[in-house]
Write an enzyme that holds these catalytic residues in place. Structure first.
Site, PDB file in Angstrom:
ATOM      1  N   LYS A  93     -14.284 -38.543  18.084  1.00  0.00           N
ATOM      2  CA  LYS A  93     -15.443 -39.120  17.377  1.00  0.00           C
ATOM      3  C   LYS A  93     -15.536 -40.618  17.652  1.00  0.00           C
ATOM      4  CE  LYS A  93     -17.827 -39.118  12.954  1.00  0.00           C
ATOM      5  NZ  LYS A  93     -19.110 -38.759  13.581  1.00  0.00           N
TER       6      LYS A  93
ATOM      7  N   HIS B 189     -11.772 -37.049  10.947  1.00  0.00           N
ATOM      8  CA  HIS B 189     -12.419 -36.314  12.039  1.00  0.00           C
ATOM      9  C   HIS B 189     -11.524 -36.293  13.275  1.00  0.00           C
ATOM     10  CE1 HIS B 189     -16.117 -36.748   9.686  1.00  0.00           C
ATOM     11  NE2 HIS B 189     -16.584 -35.745  10.409  1.00  0.00           N
TER      12      HIS B 189
END
Ligand code: NAD
Length: 267
Positions: free
Chosen positions: A158, A154
């Site tokens: 995040k 990600h």
């Protein structure tokens, strides 16, 4: 159907506002942000790139929940628990995409779901929910001679790890194998770890750049490897899924539902 988006200035909040604007018979009636947010007072349509929609972002959910049928919530665990109480009081649909919720938090959501219709998923996309269903099937078909590893990547912003989706795939694999992820999940490796234990389900987390969400479920046997994968290219796959979930839940009984229920993938 009338919607409120909470976390309206966030990456997903903006995608949700765009998805509501594109969906038939769906209307945004309020956009909420946390107290002190720079976005308060700004036009939510302009912020999400749609052009002005006349709906200014506020920090007062109570009045708004009373006027809507559904709240879409991709925020943070603490905020989601507070919104769940309000959604239960208002007897509305609460679609939760927030990840990083702990076991105790889920229990609180179960309690709220006695009054609200909650649909919660670590990933609201059709593709990933199919991936989870397939991961469960493959884990059931291949025995523990095949080592299961879940890999995810990600974007650099995040804050939780592994991703909600990676955990969902781990749970699906564990269910397929008839074991518990709590007992067999391995969430980090560093230094002399010893050999891999038969039956473990390993996780690897990568972070960087602007990656929206890549997930792989790897089944590694002797001399062969079977890999199921999904790569998200656009946040709209999650926001469209969230709107679809709210519409699905509209005429359901109070309860705590998953995206698999919405897509007819639960068995
Ligand atoms: P983000 O940080 O860009 O947005 C979160 C927003 O929530 C922020 O604007 C923040 O100010 C707001 N917020 C926090 N507390 C609040 C409160 N009490 N009241 C109102 N607003 C509040 O993050 P993001 O990338 O949009 O992701 C949000 C969450 O959604 C994360 O948990 C992420 O993992 C999850 N997510 C889930 C899916 C899915 O399909 N389920 C997909 C993408 C992201």
């Amino acid at each position: 159907m009338r919607f409120v988006v909470v976390g309206a200035a966030g990456r997903m909040g903006q995608a949700l506002i765009r998805a509501i604007a594109e969906a038939e018979n769906c209307e945004l009636i309020a956009a909420i942000e946390r107290e002190g947010s720079d976005a308060l007072g700004k036009d939510s349509g302009e912020l999400s790139g749609l052009g002005a929609n006349g709906i200014a972002i506020t920090d007062d959910p109570i009045a708004c929940f009373a006027r809507c049928e559904a709240v879409l919530d991709f925020t943070a665990p603490k905020a989601t628990l507070a919104f769940a109480e309000l959604a239960a009081q208002a007897r509305i649909v609460h679609v939760i995409g927030t990840t990083g919720l702990e076991e105790d938090d889920i229990k609180k959501l179960d309690a709220a779901a006695r009054h609200a219709r909650i649909v919660r998923a670590g990933n609201m996309s059709l593709g990933v929910n199919l991936l989870a269903a397939m991961t469960k099937k493959v884990a059931a078909a291949l025995d523990a001679d095949f080592d299961i590893e879940i890999v995810e990547m990600h974007h650099r912003h995040k804050v939780d790890a592994p991703s909600g989706t990676a955990l969902m795939l781990g749970e699906a694999a564990a269910e397929g194998r008839g074991i518990s992820l709590k007992d067999h999940g391995v969430f980090s490796r560093h230094g002399i770890t010893g050999e891999r234990k038969r039956g473990d389900i390993g996780f690897a987390t990568l972070r960087g750049g602007s990656v929206i969400g890549d997930h792989e479920a790897i089944f590694a046997g002797t001399g062969e490897r079977f890999v199921l994968s999904h790569y998200a290219g656009d946040r709209s796959i999650f926001s469209r899924g969230a709107v679809k979930a709210a519409i699905w839940a509209f005429d359901k009984k109070p309860g705590h539902y998953s995206m698999a229920d919405v897509l007819g993938l639960s068995d």
